[in-house]
Design a protein around this motif. Structure first.
Motif, PDB file in Angstrom:
ATOM      1  N   UNK A 150       1.051  -1.332   0.199  1.00  7.97           N
ATOM      2  CA  UNK A 150       0.235  -0.036  -0.174  1.00  7.97           C
ATOM      3  C   UNK A 150       0.643   1.386   0.148  1.00  7.97           C
ATOM      4  N   UNK A 151       0.326   2.065  -1.132  1.00 11.16           N
ATOM      5  CA  UNK A 151       1.308   3.319  -0.936  1.00 11.16           C
ATOM      6  C   UNK A 151       0.546   4.055  -1.004  1.00 11.16           C
ATOM      7  N   UNK A 152       0.594   5.455  -0.160  1.00 10.35           N
ATOM      8  CA  UNK A 152      -1.034   6.845   0.290  1.00 10.35           C
ATOM      9  C   UNK A 152      -0.146   7.803  -0.765  1.00 10.35           C
ATOM     10  N   UNK A 153      -0.829   8.449  -1.855  1.00 10.69           N
ATOM     11  CA  UNK A 153      -0.570   9.631  -1.877  1.00 10.69           C
ATOM     12  C   UNK A 153      -1.230  10.896  -1.652  1.00 10.69           C
ATOM     13  N   UNK A 176     -10.533  -5.164   0.108  1.00 13.13           N
ATOM     14  CA  UNK A 176      -9.689  -6.035   0.640  1.00 13.13           C
ATOM     15  C   UNK A 176      -8.253  -6.404  -0.503  1.00 13.13           C
ATOM     16  N   UNK A 177      -7.799  -7.573   0.259  1.00 15.18           N
ATOM     17  CA  UNK A 177      -6.323  -7.636  -0.048  1.00 15.18           C
ATOM     18  C   UNK A 177      -6.444  -8.527  -1.585  1.00 15.18           C
ATOM     19  N   UNK A 179      -3.589   2.078   9.409  1.00 18.01           N
ATOM     20  CA  UNK A 179      -3.305   1.186  10.378  1.00 18.01           C
ATOM     21  C   UNK A 179      -3.340   0.464  11.015  1.00 18.01           C
ATOM     22  N   UNK A 180      -4.757   0.178  11.746  1.00 15.84           N
ATOM     23  CA  UNK A 180      -4.849  -1.157  12.540  1.00 15.84           C
ATOM     24  C   UNK A 180      -5.941  -1.711  10.979  1.00 15.84           C
ATOM     25  N   UNK A 227      -2.996  -7.998   8.108  1.00 13.83           N
ATOM     26  CA  UNK A 227      -1.846  -8.806   7.021  1.00 13.83           C
ATOM     27  C   UNK A 227      -1.162  -7.296   6.370  1.00 13.83           C
ATOM     28  N   UNK A 228      -1.182  -6.221   6.016  1.00 12.12           N
ATOM     29  CA  UNK A 228      -0.592  -5.576   4.825  1.00 12.12           C
ATOM     30  C   UNK A 228       0.376  -4.148   5.711  1.00 12.12           C
TER      31      UNK A 228
END
Ligand code: AMP
Length: 216
Positions: A3-6, A74-75, A98-99, A105-106
């Motif tokens: 996961x990458x946040x913009x 969903x993963x 974060x939670x 588990x990502x």
């Protein structure tokens, strides 16, 4: 899944960039703004709750966003990189994320900050035109559609977003400064922040380099 946040102010180009990057197989673009606009259009309970906040340029309550995100995060085995565009928007949402990721588990790989001076943001938003059918974004000055007023991707008539009028834009920039800006320190302190100068046009090579760094 990575996961990458913009991160970046309204008009910094997060959506356009994410849509470009998502052409690469394995990269998925998830925009809370797009999800909300679709919910408003469909008249879902989340959409009904969100509409007035969005039109005024305010943040939609965290609980609405958390639910929307949980439904859409969903993963997926085919998603190698998930680009989060427009989320989180405040520190409470960063904690919610974060939670959520810990439960799935990502790992959060990084936050990519698109830095653009205010005057460029205002000019970009003034020229922005969006497709109400497929969410493609254009700009009359910098990224015009092939046929004026018509979406290149699906042929629908382009519109100006309701919250892109000058007074609402000023308010959204203020909301960004007060509520979203603190996330820059939040992610810097966690060693996750990567800042990129996004004031020019040829952004992709810089972003690809930053994404490679995030990945290594
Ligand atoms: P955007 O397309 O990201 O500029 O979002 C458009 C509008 O949707 C924002 O001005 C907010 O009203 C709402 N919105 C989008 N994402 C969020 C979020 N993470 N938290 C709260 N409100 C949001």
């Amino acid at each position: 899944m990575n996961v990458v946040i913009l991160l970046g102010a309204p008009g910094s180009g997060k959506g356009t960039l994410a849509a470009e990057l998502a052409r690469v197989p394995g990269i998925r673009h998830l925009s809370t703004g797009d999800l909300l606009r679709a919910a408003v259009k469909a008249g879902t309970p989340a959409g009904l709750k969100a509409k007035a906040y969005m039109e005024a340029g305010n943040l939609v309550p965290d609980a609405v966003i958390a639910e929307l995100l949980a439904e859409n995060l969903d993963a997926d085995p085919d998603t190698h990189v998930l680009l989060l565009d427009g989320f989180p928007r405040n520190v409470a949402q960063a904690d919610i994320l974060a939670d959520l990721l810990a439960r799935k588990g990502v790992r959060l790989r990084g936050a990519l900050l698109l830095e653009v001076p205010d005057d460029v943001l205002v000019a970009r938003i003034a020229g922005r035109r969006v497709c109400p059918a497929c969410s493609a974004t254009f700009n009359v000055a910098t990224l015009p559609p092939k046929v004026e007023g018509v979406c290149d991707a699906c042929g629908a008539a382009l519109v100006t977003r309701k919250d892109d009028d000058p007074a609402t834009v000023r308010h959204r920039l203020q909301v960004y400064a007060e509520q979203t800006f603190p996330l820059i320190d939040y992610y810097r302190q966690r060693g996750l922040l990567h800042a990129v100068d996004a004031s020019g046009h040829d952004l992709e090579p810089k972003i690809e380099a930053a994404l490679r760094k995030i990945h290594d």
